[in-house]
Design an enzyme around this catalytic site. Structure first.
Site, mmCIF file in Angstrom:
data_model
loop_
_atom_site.group_PDB
_atom_site.id
_atom_site.type_symbol
_atom_site.label_atom_id
_atom_site.label_comp_id
_atom_site.label_asym_id
_atom_site.label_seq_id
_atom_site.Cartn_x
_atom_site.Cartn_y
_atom_site.Cartn_z
ATOM 1 N N ASP A 13 32.722 13.611 13.171
ATOM 2 C CA ASP A 13 34.071 13.444 13.750
ATOM 3 C C ASP A 13 35.108 14.479 13.302
ATOM 4 O OD1 ASP A 13 32.740 11.260 14.733
ATOM 5 O OD2 ASP A 13 34.087 9.742 13.917
ATOM 6 N N ASP A 51 33.900 10.980 18.034
ATOM 7 C CA ASP A 51 34.462 9.679 18.370
ATOM 8 C C ASP A 51 35.011 9.818 19.793
ATOM 9 O OD1 ASP A 51 34.812 7.178 16.971
ATOM 10 O OD2 ASP A 51 36.978 7.540 16.863
ATOM 11 N N LYS A 112 30.190 8.573 20.392
ATOM 12 C CA LYS A 112 30.101 7.162 20.001
ATOM 13 C C LYS A 112 31.451 6.491 20.194
ATOM 14 C CE LYS A 112 31.141 8.316 15.219
ATOM 15 N NZ LYS A 112 32.481 7.723 15.188
ATOM 16 N N CYS A 157 33.772 6.566 9.132
ATOM 17 C CA CYS A 157 32.621 7.025 9.925
ATOM 18 C C CYS A 157 31.550 7.740 9.105
ATOM 19 C CB CYS A 157 33.097 7.845 11.109
ATOM 20 S SG CYS A 157 33.982 6.792 12.300
HETATM 21 C C1 VGL Z 1 37.218 6.896 12.413
HETATM 22 C C2 VGL Z 1 38.804 5.240 12.402
HETATM 23 C C3 VGL Z 1 38.664 5.075 13.766
HETATM 24 C C4 VGL Z 1 36.443 7.911 11.642
HETATM 25 C C5 VGL Z 1 37.059 6.734 13.774
HETATM 26 O O1 VGL Z 1 35.993 8.926 12.231
HETATM 27 O O2 VGL Z 1 36.259 7.716 10.425
HETATM 28 N N1 VGL Z 1 38.086 6.140 11.735
HETATM 29 N N2 VGL Z 1 37.790 5.826 14.433
HETATM 30 ZN ZN ZN Z 2 37.714 5.722 16.592
#
Ligand code: VGL
Ligand code: ZN
Length: 210
Positions: A13, A51, A112, A157
Site C-alpha cells: 500500500d 488498497d 484489495k 496492512c
Molecule cells: C490501511 C487503514 C485503512 C493500510 C488501509 O494500508 O494499512 N490502513 N486502509
Molecule cells: Zn483502506
C-alpha cells in the site's frame, strides 16, 4: 541473511493517500520510499499491493452518519471495523502507487478492499477472515515460500498481511525500517505481540545481504 530465488518482497500500500499530504497520511511514510526502491532491486520477485475501495466503502466514516474516523468503529457482519477517512477510492490519483516508487520489475499488483461491505487490511484474507484474495494460491503456484514485508502501515496492512502469511505457512519477515505505523492506541504493541506468537521476525534492511 542471504536471499534465495524463492523469496518474494511484498510492498504494501505505498499509495499517495497514505503518504504525507494524503487523507490517511502515515507519519514519515515518504521517508521509506528510497529504501524500498533499493531493497526491491535485490529481489527477483516483487509484489505490490494497492488498497482499492469503492465509493461508500464500509471502512469510511463518511459512509456512517455521525461517525468519526480513527476513533469510531462500526459493527460489520464480521465484527468490529475501525473507521477511516475516505481513502484509496478506485481510479483516483490518491489511490495510485506513489510516483516516486520505482520498481518496474514488480511482477504483480494485487488490489484489495474492493468489496463495499468488507474491508481488507491483509493481502491474503479480507477482514471477515474467510474471503481470500488469491495471493496464497499465486505464491504457492509460483513456489515462492519466503516472504518479506515492507510498506504501510506497520500496524494495519503490513502487520495483518505478515500474520496471515505466517498462518498460511509462509516463512515471514517484516523489514521494520522500511515500514511506518498509523499508531492508534495499542496497535503497534498488539502487532508486535502477534508477530512473536506467529514466529514472524522483525529484521532491518541492512541485515539482508546484497
Ligand atoms: C490501511 C487503514 C485503512 C493500510 C488501509 O494500508 O494499512 N490502513 N486502509
Ligand atoms: Zn483502506
Amino acid at each position: 541473511m542471504e536471499l534465495r530465488p524463492t523469496d518474494a518482497l511484498l510492498i504494501i500500500d505505498m499509495q499517495s493517500d497514505f503518504l504525507p499530504g494524503g487523507p490517511l497520511a502515515v507519519a514519515e511514510g515518504d521517508v521509506i520510499i528510497p529504501g524500498i526502491n533499493a531493497l526491491a532491486q535485490r529481489f527477483e520477485h516483487v509484489i505490490l499491493t494497492q488498497d482499492w475501495h469503492p465509493a461508500g466503502h464500509i471502512s469510511f466514516a463518511s459512509s456512517h452518519t455521525g461517525k468519526q474516523p480513527f476513533t469510531d468503529t462500526v459493527q460489520a457482519a464480521y465484527g468490529t471495523q475501525t473507521l477511516w477517512p475516505d481513502h484509496c477510492l478506485q481510479g483516483t490519483r490518491g489511490a495510485e502507487l506513489h510516483p516516486d516508487l520505482n520498481i518496474p520489475h514488480a511482477e504483480m499488483i494485487l488490489r484489495k478492499g474492493f468489496r463495499r461491505d468488507i474491508d481488507s487490511y491483509s493481502a491474503f484474507l479480507e477482514n471477515d477472515k474467510i474471503t481470500g484474495t488469491g495471493l496464497a494460491g499465486y505464491l504457492r503456484e509460483r513456489k515462492l515460500n519466503r516472504l518479506f514485508f515492507a510498506g504501510l502501515a506497520y500496524d494495519f496492512c503490513v502487520g495483518f498481511s505478515a500474520i496471515d502469511g505466517a498462518k498460511l505457512g509462509f516463512e515471514s519477515f517484516v523489514v521494520e525500517d522500511l515500514s511506518r505505523a498509523v499508531a492508534l492506541p495499542g496497535t503497534i504493541e498488539n502487532t508486535n505481540a502477534c508477530f512473536v506468537s506467529e514466529g514472524i521476525q522483525r529484521i532491518s534492511s541492512a541485515s539482508i545481504a546484497s
